[in-house]
Design an enzyme around this catalytic site. Sequence first.
Site, PDB file in Angstrom:
ATOM      1  N   CYS A  73       0.827  -1.208   0.000  1.00  0.00           N
ATOM      2  CA  CYS A  73       0.000   0.000   0.000  1.00  0.00           C
ATOM      3  C   CYS A  73       0.868   1.269   0.000  1.00  0.00           C
ATOM      4  O   CYS A  73       1.558   1.542   0.977  1.00  0.00           O
ATOM      5  CB  CYS A  73      -0.927  -0.067   1.223  1.00  0.00           C
ATOM      6  SG  CYS A  73      -1.581   1.506   1.793  1.00  0.00           S
ATOM      7  N   CYS A  76       0.201   3.913   2.678  1.00  0.00           N
ATOM      8  CA  CYS A  76       0.650   3.410   4.000  1.00  0.00           C
ATOM      9  C   CYS A  76       2.131   3.697   4.182  1.00  0.00           C
ATOM     10  O   CYS A  76       2.579   4.132   5.244  1.00  0.00           O
ATOM     11  CB  CYS A  76       0.439   1.906   4.130  1.00  0.00           C
ATOM     12  SG  CYS A  76      -1.279   1.398   4.014  1.00  0.00           S
TER      13      CYS A  76
END
Length: 150
Positions: A73, A76
């Site tokens: 991600c 993230c």
Amino acid sequence: MQQKTETIVCPGCGAINRAPADKLASGAKPKCGKCHAPMFTGEPIAAGNAAAFDRHISQGSLPVLVDFWAEWCGPCKMMAPMFAKAAQSLEPRLRLMKIDTEALPEVAARYGIRSIPTLIMFKGGREIARQAGAMDTASIERWARQAILG
Ligand code: ZN
């Protein structure tokens, strides 16, 4: 007069420690009575398994701010250093923890995590606030303070 104490789960050995709340509020960073490691290092801790996660959110008295993330991600990864930086100012009033949703899908499923990154604030084992999407350090700090005061 009875002093208010906080219960702190040692991230190293899992031992339950007690520390006076006023000392923590003034920024003291206590060591574990069992393994003698510092219990706050200014960095988020990574929960290695669901049991460790449960122990921290339900056995400790401090609020726990959890970052649900995954290796694949992008947002993230962008937020990771900002979350780490927020730990420096928010500890030892709260515990910051990271949950890798790939490694611990059962924890992510339990809280119905649909998008990452998602931050959840836990207090007394219960979710008290949630925010999805990447935030910068100042936003994380502001959101965390509002969550525990509100
Ligand atoms: Zn310890």
